[in-house]
Design an enzyme around this catalytic site. Structure first.
Site, PDB file in Angstrom:
ATOM      1  N   GLU A 155       0.816  -1.205   0.000  1.00  0.00           N
ATOM      2  CA  GLU A 155       0.000   0.000   0.000  1.00  0.00           C
ATOM      3  C   GLU A 155       0.858   1.268   0.000  1.00  0.00           C
ATOM      4  OE1 GLU A 155      -4.110  -1.390   2.076  1.00  0.00           O
ATOM      5  OE2 GLU A 155      -2.550  -0.842   3.486  1.00  0.00           O
ATOM      6  N   GLU A 187     -13.024  -2.823  11.355  1.00  0.00           N
ATOM      7  CA  GLU A 187     -12.965  -2.049  10.110  1.00  0.00           C
ATOM      8  C   GLU A 187     -14.035  -2.478   9.115  1.00  0.00           C
ATOM      9  OE1 GLU A 187      -9.136  -2.227   8.276  1.00  0.00           O
ATOM     10  OE2 GLU A 187      -9.755  -1.118   6.496  1.00  0.00           O
ATOM     11  N   ASP A 247      -8.333  -9.304   3.470  1.00  0.00           N
ATOM     12  CA  ASP A 247      -8.101  -8.222   4.430  1.00  0.00           C
ATOM     13  C   ASP A 247      -9.213  -8.150   5.469  1.00  0.00           C
ATOM     14  OD1 ASP A 247      -7.030  -6.075   5.701  1.00  0.00           O
ATOM     15  OD2 ASP A 247      -7.481  -4.622   4.141  1.00  0.00           O
TER      16      ASP A 247
END
Lengths: 722, 722
Positions: free
Chosen positions: B309, B411, B383
């Site tokens: 990332e 998340e 993820d």
């Protein structure tokens, strides 16, 4: 009895253990701590709080008053007073003329109390010795209840009470610079207390406690969101969140306001313009106002920052501030809403002395604002510096409603980590005489008494409140919220008296402790002035986050962003000439001040470099034989020494203060001393690099070179907002 | 006696009032609430805690244990046990073989306890009935003390204790994604608890309470800062802040780690490169490691996110992960420090199935990492989705230390506003059998027992901790911190048993209440799976903030950023083909799974669309006659219904739960139901717009059109970080 006694003793010990853990002095209770009184003080309180007498059924506001009295008395005396209907000895009687017609017989100053005031009086009614909390309204009873609890906490003689008070200013308001993502611009106490994601479903206890704290000071309005606002705040989902907060705050007499983005009609409705004279724009705002009032029937109004620091405004369409404010005022008028229009303008194009800009833009509009517009003016002409002269608009717009804006959060006074009690700053501003008329203090202009025409009046403070457990980022910062509220209620109060009140409720009533802490507090703001910006210097801070010194900064895009623009230090001298040979900013003040501040000899030393550029080697009378350079260094040293003394004084209080608070304040004072030295050293190093003069004899040299200070970065400072 | 009794009664009432206010269930105490026991339970506790017997002088760690026992017993029983040296009836004896050689005579399983385990046993010593807290180390005594307090809170028979435990995993660690400006990436509980500006001067009580909570679970390491880190965190001022935290955490057995930015030698020292094979780079890291250990002698090591990332890494210089990790490992090795290297790589150039990338990059390096490197692997290959198959690296790198990374913060599971107990997710992963060998569960790979070679082992969890008063953003989120810690200590624990433990300590020990809350919790994660991403869907959330549905998103720059990349829904079918005709990701698993997951018929329904693209109209056996489209809709409905049922069940608990927590949870469940419907409606609307099929009979149509759902913006969602 013995068994019962044992059981009781065991339970008590359990509670003690419990309490010892749960009741650490974590600051959450603010000045409403209501700690259990020592044994000898408990009985007199119990004797004067045997019961509560109040009208039933109680409205939400009266219930708030009753609940607060019950809570306070129970915690302080160990006995919760029952709510009863009949008079009895020792009762607290909450009475208005409507609920208790007998009030008329008691020669109370009911007229003077108005719609918000209260009277506390020990009287005998029908043969019963009672305490009267009297008011014309339930709001007055609420404020009176808090006032009585304050009297208890301050150790007043509860058997002989006779006081009354009414606020001198109509709107006593907090401005939250809180963003919808919960960051707080210039907030140093954690995230916004408004948990927007949970609203409107989750109504936190914290909202109630926020309302209680404000009501205890008489604060009656709050702007929930940042003046640099997002248009989305005016959409239905967000209005519903605001409405939920309004529901919680209403029983405590607090009206909700919102900052409004001037360009919202473009952003939310896709209109091609936000021109205030465009009928579509006008219609959109009218409809938006109607929508807001459907959701929040007692909505206070809009606060607007327009055409300042890049925010949109009527100027984008060639219209005036009056055009913008009056258009919004017309939309709100049917609902009796206010427009609060900020006079803090910071144009991107005006090349004149920045200190002159607001006056230049607004003074010509005097008398042209709608009656439901209040122009909100910062206390000084630059931007919440440690010391500024009062703003020249005070006294200059007699035909306009002028509100006063203080900053409670310490953007320029060390954030949450420095101890700086702002009472003396507020007092200095409020007591400043503008000399536009006899006795024309800023206070009398702001409270309207100079004009006597019943105009709406306002004192606003930019809040220092956040999610930190202690609300304000440190215990002492709570005093700034407190003194703001107290002085907004009564601008004539003295900073010293308010400090003592606050200390007694927050730390201890022991006179020795009150004296010692009061001394620390009362000297603290001048210490900051001295180690940051002595003798009239201003705007010397580092860029963007404003933490730490940056007197050398000269490379920012616009001249007035740079500290060098303000200090104008060179080989020969220092200071900003705002007199006849300079920007002539002095001419914006009444002739009395224009004349005095226009000359070096009659300018008070603490404003010298604000108004004058003077030679480094000039010896000025108030400096007792020292040159300007020597005096400057002397003041930096005095500022550092003041912090050293504050630390020593605080250290000596160790036996008198609980461990948690003593250690934390001591830690902050250690930071403050380190950073006071940083300010002092960096500033002296820079000015010496410019003036090439030796340090005065006996003065300690800065620890590093000016180049080293320039290289220091204070990364990740809090309070940026988003 | 009567006077004394009255005085006592008055004082008790004062304390009660006090306590009633101060001891609201605000969540701060977590599962260490230690509330006063009912009268009938107090005596048995007092009888088994008459005194503490421990070695003197106590070290800081032993003192932490003693203080916790004193606090817990005092609060629960009303009597604080004195610390004594001589045995007495009812004493709690903290003993190690070093301080109490008699331990050897007691046939305790000391060997099995290792360096961190403990035994609790009711025994008679020298004629005294005592409770032994025994361990080989003071750390074991600390964990044993917390275990005994847990037993008390759970209502164990304190007269007949006999249990022992030792952690199966060496490193049980929290990863904070906390930034130096106190924002928390994917944090939904307010700011970071690390008040960096106040550190190192201000050492908050909160740090101690954080340490206590972690020690009570056996968590022994914490990474203070975000894996997306700033180089500045490794400069001296910041290392001193970390050192102050290490000082606070040390007595609780918690070692401090830091995330390290791979490019730090460039940013901090101006080196032209951060190439791990460059000797200057190597030297810089060695010197930096020396500096860190001078300030924090027991520093744990570095966590590194490299070449993922956009973060810098060895790949920037054409070097491998091994080159990077081993270079750092060499710098830390003299200090016995660890390098924890994340296997979560998210290259900007790899065009293959994203689920395959980590395996592809790391598997070839098996056996080539230094012994003090642990590769930290997320539980699944994408993820932290509500459901993923286990990560294919588990079992694939037998010659490499593999740690497991869970995400405790939600998340992708509704942030802090949805109730989702993650125990079943953790359990599902840990119990998954990789089939690379006999009984080769993820748990046995992660705890090293499959290999039996004493390698370093690690379970890490991305923390859900912030400054919110309740630490985690809601009461129920605390359970995820709790279950993470408990399962990291013992991966064999069941989610259900841990939930019951947590409920009993957090809400109530009443079996009816425990059963009802347990049912809510145990079904909650599956509810989220159903209303967000049923039957193997994944990565269907909105862009950036990840809150709310976005199955239609297809316009992001890289293909695998788009939910459409993962759902591959079209007119004919839906799902990601990872079998032989697709990306062949199944081949990264052991043949057992490659074969089973490679075919639709043998793929479990909950992973169907993860591994296969199937026709909308296919009727699959496990769906009981329903087509894929019908099953999908059915599961969305089941998810919504589960939340409706959760709300109803919670509502029924109103008499059993304190008002504050009951109201708040009810508020969150209201949000959850609304948003579950939003997920369900938006997803069905989108998939129907693609597959053009009618809704199954009897199914309620989405409230709005897919276009309307696309237009919804969830602005200002928390958790962005900075």
């Amino acid at each position: 009895m013995t068994t019962m006694f044992k059981a009781l003793a065991a339970l008590m010990l359990a509670l003690l253990a419990h309490t010892a853990h749960g009741q650490t002095e974590d600051g959450y209770d603010l000045w409403l701590r209501y700690r259990a009184l020592p044994a000898e003080a408990r009985q007199p309180l119990q004797a004067r709080s045997t019961a509560l007498v109040a009208a039933e059924p109680a409205s939400p506001m009266l219930r708030a008053a009753i609940n607060e009295l019950k809570r306070g008395v129970a915690q302080m005396s160990g006995r919760e007073p029952p709510l009863v209907q009949a008079l009895q000895d020792g009762a607290l009687v909450l009475a208005t003329p409507a609920t208790w017609p007998e009030l008329a017989r008691l020669s109370l100053p009911m007229d003077a109390l108005g719609q918000e005031g209260y009277a506390l009086r020990s009287v005998t009614l029908d043969g019963h010795a009672v305490t009267l909390i009297a008011a014309n309204t339930e709001r007055g009873l609420l404020y009176g209840s808090f006032a009585w609890l304050r009297a208890v906490q301050l150790g007043a003689d509860l058997a002989h009470l006779d006081e009354h008070a009414a606020p001198k200013v109509q709107w006593r308001m907090l401005n939250h610079w809180d963003n919808p993502d919960r960051s707080v611009e210039r907030g140093y106490a954690g995230l916004s207390i408004w948990d927007w994601q949970g609203l409107p479903d989750i109504r936190r206890q914290r909202y109630v406690d926020y309302a209680r704290a404000n009501a205890s000071l008489g604060i009656n309005g709050t702007v929930l969101n940042n003046v640099n606002t997002k248009a989305e705040m005016l959409t239905e989902p967000w209005l519903k969140k605001a409405a939920a907060l309004a529901d919680v705050l209403r029983p405590y007499g607090i009206r909700v306001f919102l900052s409004a983005r001037f360009s919202a009609p473009k952003e939310l409705a896709g209109l091609p313009t936000a021109d205030p004279l465009d009928p579509r724009v006008h219609a959109w705002w009218r409809a938006k106002a109607d929508e807001v009032y459907r959701l929040i029937p007692d909505f206070g109004g809009f606060l607007v920052k327009a055409n300042s620091e890049g925010e949109p405004g009527p100027g984008d369409y060639g219209r005036s501030h009056m055009d913008g404010a009056n258009m919004l005022a017309e939309a709100l008028a049917p609902h009796h809403g206010l427009v609060i229009w900020r006079a803090f303008v910071y144009s991107e194009t005006d090349a004149d002395d920045r200190a002159k800009q607001a006056y230049g833009e607004f003074k010509p509009g005097d008398g042209r604002f709608a009656p439901n517009v209040i122009l909100q003016v910062k206390n000084g002409p630059i931007d919440f510096q440690p010391r500024e002269p009062f703003h020249p608009l005070f006294g200059a717009m007699p035909h306009t409603n002028l509100g006063l804006e203080f900053q409670i959060t310490k953007e320029y006074l060390g954030f949450a980590t420095h101890l700086a009690y702002l009472g003396p700053l507020f007092e200095e501003v409020l007591r400043a005489d503008t000399h536009v008329a006899d006795d024309a203090t800023v206070a009398r202009i702001v409270d309207g008494s100079l004009y006597g025409d019943g105009r709406p009046t306002l004192i606003a403070g930019v809040a220092n409140i956040g999610e930190d457990r202690d609300w304000c980022g440190s215990d002492f910062n709570q005093a700034n919220w407190y003194v703001f509220g107290r002085m907004a209620w009564d601008p004539e109060l003295s900073a010293d008296a308010v400090a003592r009140e606050w200390i007694a409720q927050t730390f201890s009533r022991a006179p020795r402790v009150v004296d010692a802490i009061d001394k620390i507090m009362m000297g603290s703001r001048e210490a900051v002035v001295d180690y940051m910006t002595p003798i009239g210097l201003h705007h010397q801070m580092a860029t963007n986050h404003h933490y730490g010194p940056g007197p050398w900064v000269s490379d920012l895009a616009r001249p007035e962003w740079n500290p060098t623009y303000y200090n104008k230090a060179d080989l020969n001298g220092i200071g900003f000439d705002r007199g006849a040979t300079g920007s002539q900013a002095v001419a914006q003040y009444a002739p009395y001040w224009a004349e005095r501040w226009g000359r070096v000899e009659t300018t008070p030393p603490e404003l010298l470099l604000w108004f004058h550029h003077v030679g480094w080697d000039a010896k000025l009378a108030p400096f007792g034989g020292r040159t300007v350079w020597e005096e400057l260094v002397h003041r930096y040293d005095a500022g550092v020494q003041a912090v050293v003394d504050m630390r020593r004084a605080w250290e000596a209080l160790a036996p008198d203060i609980d461990a948690r608070r003593h250690a934390e304040v001591a830690g902050y004072l250690a930071i403050q001393e380190r950073e006071a030295r940083w300010w002092r050293d960096a500033s002296i190093a820079y000015f010496q690099s410019v003036n090439r003069r030796p340090l005065p004899v006996g003065v300690v040299a800065p620890a590093m070179t000016v180049e080293q200070y320039r290289q220091l970065k204070y990364s990740f400072a809090p309070g940026h907002g988003s």
